[in-house]
Design an enzyme around this catalytic site. Structure first.
Site, mmCIF file in Angstrom:
data_model
loop_
_atom_site.group_PDB
_atom_site.id
_atom_site.type_symbol
_atom_site.label_atom_id
_atom_site.label_comp_id
_atom_site.label_asym_id
_atom_site.label_seq_id
_atom_site.Cartn_x
_atom_site.Cartn_y
_atom_site.Cartn_z
ATOM 1 N N GLU A 191 0.790 -1.232 0.000
ATOM 2 C CA GLU A 191 0.000 0.000 0.000
ATOM 3 C C GLU A 191 0.824 1.286 0.000
ATOM 4 O O GLU A 191 0.538 2.213 0.747
ATOM 5 C CB GLU A 191 -0.959 -0.021 1.212
ATOM 6 C CG GLU A 191 -1.924 -1.205 1.129
ATOM 7 C CD GLU A 191 -2.890 -1.255 2.290
ATOM 8 O OE1 GLU A 191 -4.079 -1.493 2.021
ATOM 9 O OE2 GLU A 191 -2.481 -1.052 3.440
HETATM 10 N N1 IFG Z 1 -4.462 -4.053 4.705
HETATM 11 C C1 IFG Z 1 -3.220 -3.504 5.269
HETATM 12 C C2 IFG Z 1 -3.019 -3.655 6.760
HETATM 13 C C3 IFG Z 1 -4.315 -3.607 7.556
HETATM 14 C C4 IFG Z 1 -5.305 -4.589 6.953
HETATM 15 C C5 IFG Z 1 -6.543 -4.719 7.831
HETATM 16 C C6 IFG Z 1 -2.095 -5.558 4.527
HETATM 17 C C7 IFG Z 1 -0.851 -6.196 3.984
HETATM 18 C C8 IFG Z 1 -5.643 -4.157 5.556
HETATM 19 N N2 IFG Z 1 -2.093 -4.197 4.599
HETATM 20 O O1 IFG Z 1 -3.029 -6.243 4.888
HETATM 21 O O2 IFG Z 1 -2.157 -2.611 7.217
HETATM 22 O O3 IFG Z 1 -4.855 -2.294 7.590
HETATM 23 O O4 IFG Z 1 -7.343 -5.813 7.434
#
Ligand code: IFG
Length: 505
Positions: A302
């Site tokens: 992200e």
């Molecule tokens: N995605 C984000 C996390 C967390 C997650 C919560 C990943 C690799 C959603 N990154 O999962 O930081 O916010 O379900």
């Protein structure tokens, strides 16, 4: 033999079993097995009230004992498997490596009545039914991730989590140590990371961090249970706590304000500044030095404020630093976009089964850890009523967490490229150990079974009965588990306190 989770490869009931009594001794001949012998004794002494002395050499006790030995195991149980024999002469656990003896002890624990989990003496006949077990894991890697950045969890809570992992033969703990809301590991060369970047968390409560000594305490506690700690320093995105701590790390030279919210994807280290790479190298060096395990996770998810080129520029410099400091890099699967060296492991986390970039990388020789958010993300709510988590990947019932195959979930990725499954417990809305237990049980034991047991033996119809039989154990351990209506829990289980069950949209 019937109720063990994860289900063993082979378990055959035989005749009369063995009863542990005050005369029982624990026999350990190999020095490398003494630690597991002591672990076993400490596990069984409180509920039985027996001395359970550890002796080296053949059992001198009148009625036999529990013997743990590193010879006599069949070679096909490998480094993590074991053979166990239970008959009137005692319990014999044989393995090729200490980790195998430890796995056998976890199985033996489940062959005793649930009262064995009590911290106070119980007047129970401690009989283990007669039988023969031959067991070893399908995947050598069974992982569990814990986000200690969004909400910080101290040493005692993480040790408790480590105990839960050990109970179900999970052998890797991935600690998500840094994010926008907190930096949780002391770095000597950049002290503000914890002087400034650790004093809050989601919601604005005080947060915290591990000193190097505390981190080492966790690593050693895990290692005594044959669990390898994998530290994650999430970069270049998810770096708000570092950007709050050091103005120089920001492209505009301004410290980022403290983040107590739950946004993702709006932070990045400054790709064009040389100081960024000095920072990254210092952090990787210090984390590698305090981590005996072979892996270091660089995150990589992200980084939405960066172009593909900027992201690749960063990873092209950061990943070689991990290798230079003697560790094998892991990244969330977005790391593949930077075309990293083949030894880089990609942790797949999207909810779907189509990921052509992951399939292509596996073809090139990358290994994959399977953590699909629709199955293995323990912060997903169970359903619209129960849970303290999220639902962006959909609710994940206990059955959802079990009815998939980590070996084949990602289309186009051969099982031989899959290291194993890993659960992920993100803590934006998970604030207490009760919350952790509520989201973890029963789904972590379910995924632990998928990681350990033969695929042919993992059927929901049969598993849910064995899972139900774990309930009374969790009651004795006072685990705040979710009593999913999908599981035929025994009625004797006491009523449960439940966690904050309002679900977060
Ligand atoms: N995605 C984000 C996390 C967390 C997650 C919560 C990943 C690799 C959603 N990154 O999962 O930081 O916010 O379900």
């Amino acid at each position: 033999m019937a109720d063990v989770v994860p289900v063993p490869v082979e378990a055959k009931p035989t005749g009369t079993g063995y009863t542990i009594t005050e005369d029982t001794t624990i026999n350990v001949r190999d020095d490398a097995a003494v630690g597991t012998g002591e672990y076993l004794a400490e596990l069984f002494r409180p509920a039985t009230g027996y001395e359970l002395p550890i002796e080296d050499g053949p059992s001198r006790g009148l009625n036999g004992g529990i013997s743990l030995r590193l010879d006599g195991a069949p070679s096909d149980v490998g480094k993590q498997g074991y053979r166990m024999q239970v008959d009137p002469s005692g319990v014999k656990i044989r393995a090729n490596e200490p980790a195998g003896l430890f796995a056998g002890v976890q199985t033996l624990r489940q062959l005793l009545p649930p009262a064995i989990e009590s911290k106070t003496e119980q007047s129970v006949e401690w009989t283990v039914s007669g039988g023969y077990v031959r067991d070893y894991p399908r995947f050598n890697y069974r992982g569990a991730h814990l986000d200690v950045a969004r909400h910080f969890f101290g040493v005692d809570a993480v040790k408790q989590y480590i105990d839960y992992l050990a109970q179900y033969k999970v052998n890797h703990l991935h600690l998500h140590l840094t994010d926008d809301q907190g930096w949780r590991i002391e770095i000597d060369s950049w002290p503000n990371l914890t002087d400034e970047g650790a004093d809050s968390e989601v919601g604005g409560t005080p947060g915290g961090y591990y000193t190097k000594e505390e981190y080492t305490e966790l690593v050693e506690y895990a290692q005594d249970r044959f669990i390898t700690v994998i530290p994650e320093i999430d970069m270049p995105g998810h770096t708000g706590a570092a950007l709050e701590s050091y103005a120089a790390l920001n492209c505009d030279g301004e410290k980022r304000p403290e983040d107590t919210g739950v946004n993702v994807g709006d932070t990045s280290l400054c790709i064009d500044k040389e100081v960024t790479y000095e920072f990254v190298n210092d952090v990787i060096r210090e984390v590698a030095e305090m981590t005996p395990g072979p892996y270091l996770h660089v995150g990589g998810d992200e980084a939405h404020t960066l172009s593909d080129e900027e992201y690749e520029t960063f990873m092209d410099r950061a990943i070689p630093m991990v290798l230079e400091h003697g560790k094998r890099p892991i990244g969330w699967h977005q790391v593949l976009g930077a075309d990293p060296p083949t030894e880089t492991i990609a942790q797949y986390w999207y909810p779907g089964q189509d990921a052509p970039e992951v399939a292509a990388a596996a073809e090139e020789g990358h290994e994959i850890i399977s953590s699909p958010a629709s199955r293995a993300y323990l912060d997903m709510n169970y359903n619209d009523q129960d849970g303290v988590g999220q639902d962006w990947a959909g609710n994940t019932s206990v059955k959802d967490s079990y009815t998939w195959d980590p070996g084949t979930f990602i289309n186009g990725v051969d099982e031989s490229s899959i290291m194993g499954p890993e659960t992920a417990l993100w803590t934006e809305f998970v604030e207490t150990l009760d919350d952790i237990e509520y989201m973890t049980f029963p789904r972590l034991p379910a995924i632990a079974e998928l990681g350990w047991s033969p695929a042919s033996k993992t059927t929901w119809q049969e598993f849910k009965e064995r899972l139900a039989a774990q309930g009374p154990r969790w009651d004795v351990l006072d685990i705040n588990y979710y009593r999913s209506p999908q599981v035929p829990w025994s009625t004797t289980a006491s009523s449960r306190r439940s966690s904050a069950t309002e679900s977060h949209g």
